[in-house]
Design a protein around this motif. Structure first.
Motif, PDB file in Angstrom:
ATOM      1  N   VAL A 184       1.613  10.134  -9.040  1.00 23.13           N
ATOM      2  CA  VAL A 184       0.987   8.756  -8.806  1.00 23.13           C
ATOM      3  C   VAL A 184       0.182   8.705  -7.209  1.00 23.13           C
ATOM      4  O   VAL A 184       0.991   9.054  -6.417  1.00 23.13           O
ATOM      5  N   ARG A 185      -0.907   8.354  -7.059  1.00 21.96           N
ATOM      6  CA  ARG A 185      -1.720   8.196  -5.881  1.00 21.96           C
ATOM      7  C   ARG A 185      -1.793   6.788  -5.250  1.00 21.96           C
ATOM      8  O   ARG A 185      -2.266   6.070  -6.462  1.00 21.96           O
ATOM      9  N   GLU A 186      -1.340   6.363  -4.157  1.00 19.63           N
ATOM     10  CA  GLU A 186      -1.964   5.105  -3.893  1.00 19.63           C
ATOM     11  C   GLU A 186      -3.075   5.156  -3.050  1.00 19.63           C
ATOM     12  O   GLU A 186      -3.180   6.011  -2.298  1.00 19.63           O
ATOM     13  N   VAL A 187      -3.908   4.353  -3.235  1.00 17.39           N
ATOM     14  CA  VAL A 187      -5.240   4.281  -2.455  1.00 17.39           C
ATOM     15  C   VAL A 187      -5.420   3.163  -1.568  1.00 17.39           C
ATOM     16  O   VAL A 187      -4.576   2.308  -1.664  1.00 17.39           O
ATOM     17  N   THR A 188      -6.209   3.069  -0.841  1.00 14.03           N
ATOM     18  CA  THR A 188      -6.553   2.233  -0.087  1.00 14.03           C
ATOM     19  C   THR A 188      -6.856   0.918  -0.442  1.00 14.03           C
ATOM     20  O   THR A 188      -7.597   0.646  -1.170  1.00 14.03           O
ATOM     21  N   HIS A 189      -6.005  -0.239  -0.047  1.00 18.29           N
ATOM     22  CA  HIS A 189      -6.423  -1.630  -0.608  1.00 18.29           C
ATOM     23  C   HIS A 189      -5.869  -2.379   0.532  1.00 18.29           C
ATOM     24  O   HIS A 189      -4.745  -3.335   0.349  1.00 18.29           O
ATOM     25  N   THR A 190      -6.854  -2.954   1.283  1.00 17.91           N
ATOM     26  CA  THR A 190      -6.777  -3.679   2.392  1.00 17.91           C
ATOM     27  C   THR A 190      -7.687  -4.770   1.979  1.00 17.91           C
ATOM     28  O   THR A 190      -8.722  -4.571   1.142  1.00 17.91           O
ATOM     29  N   ALA A 191      -7.696  -5.835   2.904  1.00 14.64           N
ATOM     30  CA  ALA A 191      -8.808  -6.939   2.760  1.00 14.64           C
ATOM     31  C   ALA A 191     -10.182  -6.414   3.039  1.00 14.64           C
ATOM     32  O   ALA A 191     -11.056  -6.888   2.516  1.00 14.64           O
ATOM     33  N   SER A 192     -10.190  -5.572   3.878  1.00 15.49           N
ATOM     34  CA  SER A 192     -11.649  -4.885   4.265  1.00 15.49           C
ATOM     35  C   SER A 192     -12.110  -3.668   3.723  1.00 15.49           C
ATOM     36  O   SER A 192     -13.203  -3.213   3.816  1.00 15.49           O
TER      37      SER A 192
END
Length: 546
Positions: free
Chosen positions: A485-493
């Motif tokens: 599993v890969r976690e990807v960028t997930h911020t408000a911006s």
């Protein structure tokens, strides 16, 4: 085994339906019994091996390859069978000795059915030693039961029909009474024997399916030619019963033909008729249809207690009548079958069996209004348990598969929310090189500020081109890895917003958000929307309350 492996390999890389049918039909034409029958069983899901599991395969490769290298390779390839087939070390042989001959497909199946659990690892290892990479891959696909070659059971049976110049529906009608390796089927197809006849008094019959109705269809269809009934939010079942010497037999089947009678003994008692009914499995409490979430409490249970049956009373809402006693009604028009069904249900009155109501309408606009407001169109308190309408030609026979122009499904509009992509995993088969399984979430306020909480997973709804774009985004924005599993960028911006369509919501103690979606799919990629503008958990809470 090598010929079967070559067939699977070609099918896996062949995208065209008719070309797949020709490949399979040519294989059946040039392959003797029982090899071709076992190949047909493998492609139609007719084989199960009690002791051969994916864990056995993992254990064997762990003894012959570095575990870290295997995990890295498996993460990269994304398919267990393919990874092991490529990594399996060729055995060293003394000079002048040759590898043993590879096993035939029938030898493999016979041995898997008779070999004990303790002896199976050694036997499987000897087969892997004797096969090449493609043969190993096919063997492991066969064992794990996940061929993933783009061949459905219907397509494989269509290839059988083409072998004998027959219509696919002819094969579907005799299929339920047949067993691997289908010697009587091939003998009939090749003109060497009479058509095989089922002797089971309560067999499964292939169901008839509907096409989703499109806006353009309404201009082509005359509403006077059709009837409509509610599409209930349960699971499609077939109830069959008949007399045998010394008693009766009654069975309940899922849409795919799985015998689920053992999980619903309370319903079996209600099948006091002789015939076969097509209907919907529901939970009724005090006369009201419960949600699909409630029905799930009765599904996939190996043991059913009296307390469970009392708390979740099962019910069949009948749609159609396939057999009335010895009379096969499937070639009769729907209007006639419906009249016979009404008479049967009335005669064999039972509180666990009733009819699905016909929805009256004068034109398509009137039916559209009923679809939008089932409560006002007769569904009343059960309106929330309806997921749309079924629209059926009055003169339609009951045909297996999904024939065109006869039955249509007009589902209620799905719920839609904007979510943020959080995690991704490789797919299987043709998708093993792409990140195609996605986890997404919505915003929730926490003590430290807004946070994303997962609400669902989806692996379909997008086009092939969109899949490439999603895969590219995952690879370019990975911030962490957890095994495959890969976690990807997930911020408000920074991140990617996905418009998710789904059929319903339920409370869930297994999910951090406390919610779980039913049938989620990716409806649209929102490249135009920043993650901060994705939906909040309150929007989903409102959908449940609404």
């Amino acid at each position: 085994m090598n010929r079967f492996a070559a067939l699977l390999d070609r099918l896996a890389y062949e995208p065209r339906r008719n070309a797949k049918i020709r490949l399979i039909s040519d294989y059946f034409r040039s392959t003797p019994d029982p090899e071709r029958g076992f190949a047909l069983a493998a492609m139609t899901g007719g084989l199960t091996f009690r002791n051969a599991k994916a864990g056995l395969v993992r254990g064997l490769i762990a003894e012959r390859a570095d575990p870290v290298l295997f995990q890295l390779s498996y993460d990269y390839v994304g398919d267990l069978s393919e990874t092991v087939a490529l990594m399996w070390p060729a055995p060293a042989l003394p000079e002048g000795h040759n590898h043993p001959p590879p096993p035939s497909l029938s030898e493999v199946i016979d041995a898997l059915a008779t070999t004990g659990k303790s002896a199976l690892p050694k036997l499987l290892a000897s087969w892997l030693d004797a096969l090449d990479e493609t043969g190993r891959w096919a063997l492991l696909k066969l064992i794990t039961g996940a061929l993933r070659i783009g061949v459905s059971g219907r397509l494989a049976r269509t290839a059988v029909a083409e072998l004998g110049g027959r219509e696919p529906d002819e094969i579907e009608l005799v299929w339920p009474g047949l067993k691997p390796p289908y010697l009587d089927l091939f003998a009939w197809i090749e003109g060497r024997a009479e058509r095989p006849e089922a002797i089971d008094p309560a067999p499964f019959r292939p169901p008839m399916l509907a096409h989703a109705i499109e806006d353009a269809d309404f201009t082509k269809l005359d509403p006077a030619d059709f009837v409509a009934e509610w599409k209930w939010d349960g699971i499609r079942v077939q109830a069959a019963a008949g007399a045998i010497e010394g008693g009766r037999v009654a069975r309940l089947y899922s849409r795919t033909g799985e015998d689920i009678s053992g999980a619903f003994p309370d319903l079996i008692e209600a099948l006091g008729f002789d015939g076969a009914i097509d209907g919907e499995l529901l939970i009724l409490r005090e006369g009201r249809v419960q949600s699909f979430n409630v029905l799930q409490q009765r599904l996939n249970r190996k043991q059913v207690s009296l307390a469970l049956m009392d708390e979740f009373p099962a019910h069949i809402r009948a749609y159609d009548l396939l057999f009335d006693g010895p009379d096969d009604l499937r070639e009769r028009p729907f209007a006639e079958r419906r009249a016979r069904l009404e008479a049967l249900v009335a005669h064999h009155a039972h509180p666990r069996l009733d009819l699905s109501d016909i929805v009256p309408f004068a034109d398509w606009d009137a039916l559209a209004a009923s679809r939008l407001d089932p409560a006002s169109a007769g569904a009343e308190l059960d309106a929330e348990a309806i997921e749309g309408l079924m629209v059926k030609r009055r003169d339609a026979p009951y045909l297996p598969g999904r024939p065109k122009g006869l039955w249509y499904k007009w589902k209620r509009d799905p719920m839609v929310v904007d979510c943020v992509l959080m995690y991704a995993q490789r797919g299987h088969g043709k998708r093993s090189s792409f990140y195609s399984d996605f986890t997404f979430g919505v915003w929730r306020q926490s003590a430290s500020g807004p946070e994303l909480v997962p609400v669902g997973k989806a692996y379909f709804g997008f086009t092939d081109e969109e899949l490439k774009e999603l895969d590219r985004f995952v690879r370019n924005h990975t911030i962490n890895r957890f095994g495959p599993v890969r976690e990807v960028t997930h911020t408000a911006s920074q991140g990617l917003v996905l418009e998710i369509a789904f059929e319903g919501l339920q409370r869930s103690t297994r999910h951090k958000s406390g919610l779980a979606m039913r049938f989620p799919r990716i409806a649209r990629i929102r490249w135009d929307k920043p993650p901060a503008e994705a939906d909040r958990i309150e929007a989903l809470e409102a959908l449940i309350k609404g």
